[in-house]
Design a protein around this motif. Structure first.
Motif, short mmCIF file in Angstrom:
data_model
loop_
_atom_site.label_atom_id
_atom_site.label_comp_id
_atom_site.label_asym_id
_atom_site.label_seq_id
_atom_site.Cartn_x
_atom_site.Cartn_y
_atom_site.Cartn_z
N ASN A 268 -8.36 44.75 -0.77
CA ASN A 268 -9.72 45.23 -0.55
C ASN A 268 -10.66 44.53 -1.52
O ASN A 268 -10.85 44.95 -2.65
N ILE A 269 -11.27 43.44 -1.05
CA ILE A 269 -12.11 42.63 -1.92
C ILE A 269 -13.34 43.39 -2.41
O ILE A 269 -13.77 43.25 -3.56
N GLY A 270 -13.91 44.21 -1.53
CA GLY A 270 -15.10 44.96 -1.91
C GLY A 270 -14.85 45.86 -3.11
O GLY A 270 -15.59 45.83 -4.10
N LEU A 271 -13.80 46.66 -3.04
CA LEU A 271 -13.48 47.56 -4.14
C LEU A 271 -13.04 46.80 -5.38
O LEU A 271 -13.41 47.14 -6.51
N LEU A 272 -12.24 45.77 -5.19
CA LEU A 272 -11.76 44.99 -6.33
C LEU A 272 -12.93 44.34 -7.05
O LEU A 272 -12.97 44.26 -8.28
N THR A 273 -13.92 43.89 -6.29
CA THR A 273 -15.11 43.30 -6.89
C THR A 273 -15.85 44.31 -7.74
O THR A 273 -16.33 44.01 -8.83
N GLU A 274 -15.94 45.54 -7.24
CA GLU A 274 -16.63 46.57 -8.01
C GLU A 274 -15.86 46.91 -9.30
O GLU A 274 -16.47 47.19 -10.33
N VAL A 275 -14.54 46.87 -9.24
CA VAL A 275 -13.74 47.10 -10.44
C VAL A 275 -14.05 46.02 -11.48
O VAL A 275 -14.22 46.30 -12.67
N TYR A 276 -14.12 44.76 -11.04
CA TYR A 276 -14.42 43.67 -11.96
C TYR A 276 -15.82 43.83 -12.56
O TYR A 276 -16.05 43.54 -13.73
N ASP A 277 -16.76 44.29 -11.74
CA ASP A 277 -18.10 44.53 -12.25
C ASP A 277 -18.08 45.59 -13.35
O ASP A 277 -18.71 45.44 -14.40
N ALA A 278 -17.36 46.69 -13.08
CA ALA A 278 -17.30 47.79 -14.06
C ALA A 278 -16.58 47.34 -15.33
O ALA A 278 -16.99 47.69 -16.44
N LEU A 279 -15.50 46.56 -15.19
CA LEU A 279 -14.77 46.07 -16.36
C LEU A 279 -15.63 45.13 -17.20
O LEU A 279 -15.66 45.22 -18.44
N GLN A 297 -16.28 36.26 -14.56
CA GLN A 297 -15.88 35.13 -13.72
C GLN A 297 -15.12 35.61 -12.49
O GLN A 297 -15.31 35.11 -11.38
N LYS A 298 -14.24 36.60 -12.69
CA LYS A 298 -13.52 37.18 -11.55
C LYS A 298 -14.50 37.83 -10.57
O LYS A 298 -14.34 37.73 -9.35
N LEU A 299 -15.49 38.48 -11.14
CA LEU A 299 -16.51 39.13 -10.32
C LEU A 299 -17.25 38.12 -9.45
O LEU A 299 -17.37 38.30 -8.24
N GLU A 300 -17.73 37.04 -10.06
CA GLU A 300 -18.47 36.04 -9.31
C GLU A 300 -17.59 35.35 -8.26
O GLU A 300 -18.04 35.05 -7.15
N LYS A 301 -16.33 35.11 -8.61
CA LYS A 301 -15.40 34.48 -7.66
C LYS A 301 -15.19 35.39 -6.44
O LYS A 301 -15.18 34.92 -5.30
N ASN A 302 -15.04 36.68 -6.69
CA ASN A 302 -14.85 37.62 -5.58
C ASN A 302 -16.08 37.73 -4.70
O ASN A 302 -15.98 37.87 -3.48
N LEU A 303 -17.26 37.67 -5.31
CA LEU A 303 -18.49 37.74 -4.53
C LEU A 303 -18.60 36.55 -3.59
O LEU A 303 -19.00 36.69 -2.43
N LEU A 351 -20.23 46.90 -2.40
CA LEU A 351 -20.80 45.60 -2.75
C LEU A 351 -22.27 45.72 -3.13
O LEU A 351 -22.76 45.02 -4.01
N PHE A 352 -22.98 46.63 -2.48
CA PHE A 352 -24.40 46.78 -2.76
C PHE A 352 -24.65 47.14 -4.22
O PHE A 352 -25.54 46.62 -4.86
N TYR A 353 -23.84 48.04 -4.74
CA TYR A 353 -24.02 48.48 -6.12
C TYR A 353 -23.82 47.32 -7.07
O TYR A 353 -24.50 47.18 -8.08
N ILE A 354 -22.86 46.44 -6.73
CA ILE A 354 -22.57 45.28 -7.58
C ILE A 354 -23.73 44.30 -7.58
O ILE A 354 -24.21 43.87 -8.62
N ARG A 355 -24.17 43.95 -6.38
CA ARG A 355 -25.20 42.93 -6.26
C ARG A 355 -26.48 43.32 -6.99
O ARG A 355 -27.22 42.47 -7.47
N LYS A 356 -26.72 44.58 -7.10
CA LYS A 356 -27.89 45.07 -7.82
C LYS A 356 -27.83 44.70 -9.29
O LYS A 356 -28.84 44.51 -9.94
N LYS A 357 -26.60 44.58 -9.83
CA LYS A 357 -26.45 44.37 -11.26
C LYS A 357 -26.21 42.92 -11.65
O LYS A 357 -26.31 42.58 -12.82
N ILE A 358 -25.84 42.06 -10.71
CA ILE A 358 -25.37 40.73 -11.05
C ILE A 358 -26.37 39.94 -11.88
O ILE A 358 -26.02 39.32 -12.88
#
Length: 366
Positions: A268-279, A297-303, A351-358
């Motif tokens: 699940n890339i969406g959830l995994l991306t959010e985990v990387y954002d939080a970490l 870096q993991k976050l940007e790669k997943n996005l 994904l929306f929550y992540i993109r807001k913070k990038i």
């Protein structure tokens, strides 16, 4: 929110589906079934959906079916990023429903128009049409519209949340939760918990991390009970963020790392991306530069990866849910489709929550 236009259009089309499909819960005649098929096809193949619309238009003389076909046509245009054409279809449907005094279709069309204006970031107009839909629902006081009312509240809450008014958003999240609680079916349960998660993030935004923590724990408990693993994982990310806000970094890291392992097995890339954002945010708050940059870096790669697989995953998920024979929804096909849509929405909102913070994360310097 700082979102890509095509992402916004996708999620708002899906939000429209929450209105249009739920509005027709009775047994469908052949033409109505074909229109419902156009609704579904519009998401995965809008061009083919528009071809079907042209074939069906001469066959329909019933006001309700005409309105529904126009909304199906509008949704296809919406997926094709043609908001002006989508709005034209929406207003045509609204005109027909007003002349025929079909209150349910008026709610559907007002909701659709409101969502289109939200896509265009014309939030005042969006709120205006959603308010009109809400007024009709309040006037009718029809119990069959509880779910429709909840969806209206949910969309309005998202608008206020996007416009950095979390306190007002919470008011509407609470109204949506109240309405979802009136039904015990699985789709209402799922929708309620997604709403609670969104409310939890708004509570964090206004500094009420303790309340958010309790809310996320409630969602985790209920999601685990009803075997909704993705919802539970989504709530755990929110729970970790509350601990991060309270500077309990060890507990936050523990939850996130355990969740990362579990999600990594599901793909699940969406959830995994959010985990990387939080970490990454967690390590940023600890001034731990190496770990921050590692997870950023993991976050940007997943996005980047998600942009390539997002459309394919939507299509596959919708197809699998349509093909699956689930006995719980056997007697109510519309609820079944709604459940499929909400699962997709759940993945998008993460994904929306992540993109807001990038942008903020990228600008940090140590």
């Amino acid at each position: 929110m700082n979102l890509k236009t095509n992402d916004m259009k996708k999620v708002l089309y899906l939000l429209f589906l929450m209105f249009s499909m739920f509005g027709f819960s009775q047994s469908e005649a052949n033409l109505e079934k074909q229109i419902t098929e156009v609704d579904r096809m519009a998401f995965v193949d809008p061009d083919s959906a528009l071809v079907m619309v042209k074939k069906l238009e001469p066959k329909i003389d019933d006001d309700k079916l005409q309105s529904k076909l126009l909304l199906a046509k509008g949704s296809a245009y919406s997926v094709k990023h043609l908001s002006s054409a989508a709005l034209r279809s929406g207003f045509e449907a609204l005109d027909i429903s007003q002349k025929s005094q079909d209150s349910l279709m008026m709610v559907n069309t007002l909701g659709f128009i409101g969502n289109q204006y939200y896509i265009l970031k014309l939030n005042k107009k969006a709120i205006n049409y959603l308010n009109r839909a809400e007024t009709i629902i309040d006037f009718l006081k029809d119990g069959s519209l509880d779910q429709m009312s909840a969806n209206i509240y949910f969309v309005k809450a998202l608008i206020y949340k996007d416009n950095l008014d979390p306190a007002f958003a919470i008011t509407y999240f609470d109204k949506a939760i109240f309405e979802y609680n009136k039904n015990n079916d699985r789709s209402s349960l799922l929708n309620k918990n997604i709403t609670k998660i969104q409310k939890g993030y708004s509570l964090i935004d206004i500094g009420k991390a303790d309340e958010a923590e309790q809310l996320f724990l409630e969602v985790i408990k209920e999601s685990d009970r009803y075997k909704m693993a993705e919802v539970s994982d989504y709530a755990k990310v929110g729970l970790a963020i509350t601990y991060d806000n309270k500077k309990d970094f060890i507990k936050a890291n523990q939850i996130l790392l355990e969740t990362e392992k579990r999600i990594g097995k599901t793909g699940n890339i969406g959830l995994l991306t959010e985990v990387y954002d939080a970490l990454s945010q967690n390590y940023l708050n600890q001034n731990n530069a190496p770990q921050y940059f590692f997870y950023n870096q993991k976050l940007e790669k997943n996005l980047l990866t998600n942009d390539n697989v997002e459309e394919k995953s939507f299509s596959e998920l919708l197809r699998k849910n349509i093909e699956t024979q689930n006995s719980e929804f056997e007697n109510n096909q519309n609820l079944f489709y709604l459940f499929a849509v909400l699962i997709i929405l759940f993945n998008i909102f993460s994904l929306f929550y992540i993109r807001k913070k990038i942008n903020g994360l990228k600008s940090v310097k140590f």
